[in-house]
Design a protein around this motif. Sequence first.
Motif, short mmCIF file in Angstrom:
data_model
loop_
_atom_site.label_atom_id
_atom_site.label_comp_id
_atom_site.label_asym_id
_atom_site.label_seq_id
_atom_site.Cartn_x
_atom_site.Cartn_y
_atom_site.Cartn_z
N LYS A 236 -2.04 -12.28 -1.22
CA LYS A 236 -0.82 -12.37 -2.02
C LYS A 236 -0.84 -13.48 -3.06
CE LYS A 236 1.64 -9.12 0.02
NZ LYS A 236 2.16 -7.93 -0.74
N VAL A 237 -1.70 -14.49 -2.87
CA VAL A 237 -1.67 -15.66 -3.76
C VAL A 237 -3.04 -15.93 -4.39
CG1 VAL A 237 -1.12 -18.11 -3.95
CG2 VAL A 237 0.18 -16.65 -2.36
N THR A 238 -4.04 -16.24 -3.58
CA THR A 238 -5.34 -16.64 -4.13
C THR A 238 -5.94 -15.56 -5.02
OG1 THR A 238 -5.72 -17.88 -2.07
CG2 THR A 238 -7.60 -17.58 -3.56
N ALA A 239 -5.97 -14.34 -4.53
CA ALA A 239 -6.60 -13.26 -5.30
C ALA A 239 -5.90 -13.01 -6.64
CB ALA A 239 -6.67 -11.98 -4.46
N PRO A 240 -4.59 -12.75 -6.67
CA PRO A 240 -3.95 -12.47 -7.97
C PRO A 240 -3.97 -13.65 -8.94
CG PRO A 240 -2.30 -12.58 -6.21
CD PRO A 240 -3.64 -12.53 -5.55
#
Length: 335
Positions: A236-240
């Motif tokens: 939800k955070v690192t990837a996007p």
Amino acid sequence: MMARSFSPPWWAKNPHIQTILPVLTMVDPPQLSRQRLELSDGDFIDLDWVNDPHSIDKSTGKSPDSIIVILHGLEGSSGSHYVRRLLNDCHRLGLCAVVHHHRGCSGEPNRLARSYHSGDTQDMSETFAYLQQQFPQAKLCAVGYSLGGNALTKYLGELQADSAIDRAVVVSAPLQLSACAKRLEKGFSTLYQWHLIKALREKLTAKFNQGTVVDQASVTLQQVDTLKTFYQFDHKVTAPLHGFAGVDDYYAKASGLGSLLKIKRPTLVIHAADDPFMNEEVIPSADQCSADVTYELHQHGGHMGFIDGGSLFKPRYYLEQRVISFLMESDEGCG
């Protein structure tokens, strides 16, 4: 300097003692000088120096023979127990060393929505380029711990013979990120995950409150506290925030295991088989390592511990002596 072989005392064979006791018995760091490095994308990182070469009288033209660059782990800093110990040894031996803080890890929030991640080689490349430009006669060595070690492995594999780093040590690196994320969802290891995820959620909340993160992450401010695992946070955070399609894409592209075969600089990789952050999937086979990689697997040591003596109140460590010994191993090293 000759390195001792590693053999933990009977009272330090438990991996959680190896991992937690160093935090509880942290040593004071030497006096450090801080430098801010402006990055090409408008953000910044901070560098903390021991035996700072900038303080040398420029009129003498003196430059350090070598610089040891220290890359800390997830949510670490120059205040982390393992960094403090290495800085103290460098100070005692008269070695020039600098801590490269990942974005937002030096005590001040970074400016952009993006932060840092396990495969991020962009910022360290800028640090290395700055050091080469400022101190062209100095050999550069690097030590990467945990997340910093995985990212350093990626850098060495990407740059190969063009690496700015002459010698490197990688300690307790999660070279297979997916396997490590799963390991941290089991047993006592969930406490380590809880501690780190709590710190990451607090930083993310601060970014929402400051308006740094608006719609770049795939969560709202109200949903931040629902992120309980690394899989959830990274999806939800690192990837996007860092241009990955999702958690699986991030873990596949950022894991350092596949980079070991491409490394063209002398590199020591140190793992403990009982590391509570990992499992056997991080352990490379001989044919996964290039001829320039020395792989050292110990049955004990925990995560960035490697206590080999002393007492509960004043442990003695194998790690720093092994790191410095490897970096100073030959005339081509960073001694």
